[in-house]
Design a protein around this motif. Structure first.
Motif, PDB file in Angstrom:
ATOM      1  N   PHE A   1      46.013  36.953  39.464  1.00 44.26           N
ATOM      2  CA  PHE A   1      44.589  36.635  39.546  1.00 44.26           C
ATOM      3  C   PHE A   1      43.825  37.785  38.910  1.00 44.26           C
ATOM      4  N   GLN A   2      42.849  37.461  38.077  1.00 47.64           N
ATOM      5  CA  GLN A   2      41.954  38.472  37.538  1.00 47.64           C
ATOM      6  C   GLN A   2      40.534  38.083  37.915  1.00 47.64           C
ATOM      7  N   PHE A   3      39.795  39.071  38.417  1.00 45.86           N
ATOM      8  CA  PHE A   3      38.417  38.840  38.807  1.00 45.86           C
ATOM      9  C   PHE A   3      37.497  39.501  37.787  1.00 45.86           C
ATOM     10  N   ALA A   4      36.377  38.850  37.503  1.00 40.63           N
ATOM     11  CA  ALA A   4      35.415  39.356  36.525  1.00 40.63           C
ATOM     12  C   ALA A   4      34.862  40.705  36.957  1.00 40.63           C
ATOM     13  N   ALA A   5      34.322  41.429  35.985  1.00 32.43           N
ATOM     14  CA  ALA A   5      33.803  42.770  36.259  1.00 32.43           C
ATOM     15  C   ALA A   5      32.346  42.764  36.695  1.00 32.43           C
ATOM     16  N   ALA A   6      31.791  41.587  36.965  1.00 23.87           N
ATOM     17  CA  ALA A   6      30.381  41.505  37.357  1.00 23.87           C
ATOM     18  C   ALA A   6      30.184  40.390  38.367  1.00 23.87           C
ATOM     19  N   ALA A   7      28.969  40.305  38.910  1.00 18.65           N
ATOM     20  CA  ALA A   7      28.622  39.256  39.872  1.00 18.65           C
ATOM     21  C   ALA A   7      28.877  37.896  39.230  1.00 18.65           C
ATOM     22  N   PRO A   8      29.239  36.881  40.002  1.00 27.70           N
ATOM     23  CA  PRO A   8      29.136  36.740  41.442  1.00 27.70           C
ATOM     24  C   PRO A   8      30.354  37.256  42.210  1.00 27.70           C
ATOM     25  N   VAL A   9      31.213  38.005  41.569  1.00 28.12           N
ATOM     26  CA  VAL A   9      32.392  38.547  42.245  1.00 28.12           C
ATOM     27  C   VAL A   9      31.968  39.740  43.095  1.00 28.12           C
TER      28      VAL A   9
ATOM     29  N   THR B   1      39.345  43.604  38.836  1.00 25.93           N
ATOM     30  CA  THR B   1      40.686  43.884  39.352  1.00 25.93           C
ATOM     31  C   THR B   1      41.671  42.777  39.008  1.00 25.93           C
ATOM     32  N   THR B   2      42.950  43.145  39.023  1.00 28.81           N
ATOM     33  CA  THR B   2      44.050  42.208  38.805  1.00 28.81           C
ATOM     34  C   THR B   2      44.952  42.248  40.029  1.00 28.81           C
ATOM     35  N   TRP B   3      45.361  41.064  40.497  1.00 24.02           N
ATOM     36  CA  TRP B   3      46.165  40.933  41.709  1.00 24.02           C
ATOM     37  C   TRP B   3      47.387  40.088  41.405  1.00 24.02           C
ATOM     38  N   LEU B   4      48.533  40.473  41.929  1.00 29.24           N
ATOM     39  CA  LEU B   4      49.785  39.755  41.763  1.00 29.24           C
ATOM     40  C   LEU B   4      50.072  38.926  43.005  1.00 29.24           C
ATOM     41  N   VAL B   5      50.506  37.677  42.813  1.00 28.78           N
ATOM     42  CA  VAL B   5      50.913  36.846  43.945  1.00 28.78           C
ATOM     43  C   VAL B   5      52.252  37.383  44.441  1.00 28.78           C
ATOM     44  N   VAL B   6      52.299  37.809  45.704  1.00 25.83           N
ATOM     45  CA  VAL B   6      53.529  38.386  46.248  1.00 25.83           C
ATOM     46  C   VAL B   6      54.196  37.508  47.295  1.00 25.83           C
TER      47      VAL B   6
END
Length: 131
Positions: free
Chosen positions: A92-100, A107-112
């Motif tokens: 998962f990658q989240f944008a660097a600005a709102a609405p996040v 940030t980048t997150w790995l499904v574990v």
């Protein structure tokens, strides 16, 4: 019956849904020197990010999965590592600005771990990745 779809509106009033770029891991490309580069198929989804419960943290700790962890709910079927099907490594990658929210921006997150999976939705444990 998609229970996530039924309750997500009410939950979203308290904890807003956020857009995320989902990267489904594909077949890696092998270079002539034998090095492998992962490939991803991307799509944009709306997800619900929450904290893990104490029981989920204990379960992940027992699997020796540590770090900054969160839980996401989303529609569809996403995976952590699934060796028989040669699948896994979804991110998962989240944008660097709102609405996040600020704590997720850029940030980048790995499904574990897949925590719940149903025909229409799933719940996944994700781990923050260093760039």
């Amino acid at each position: 019956m998609n229970l996530h779809g039924i309750v997500s509106g009410v939950i979203g009033a308290v904890n807003p849904h956020v857009p995320a770029t989902l990267q489904r891991n594909g077949q890696p490309v092998t270079a002539p020197d034998g090095g492998r580069t992962p490939t991803y198929t991307t799509s944009t989804e709306i997800v619900q990010v929450q904290a893990l419960s104490a029981r989920e943290i204990q379960h992940l700790d027992g699997l020796n999965i540590t770090g900054v962890l969160r839980k996401v709910y989303l529609n569809g079927d996403w995976r952590s590592v699934y060796r028989p099907g040669n699948q896994g490594g979804d991110r998962f990658q989240f944008a660097a600005a709102a609405p996040v929210p600020v704590n997720l921006q850029g940030t980048t997150w790995l499904v574990v771990q897949v925590l719940e999976t149903w025909p229409d939705w799933c719940s996944l444990a994700i781990q923050l990745q260093m760039k």
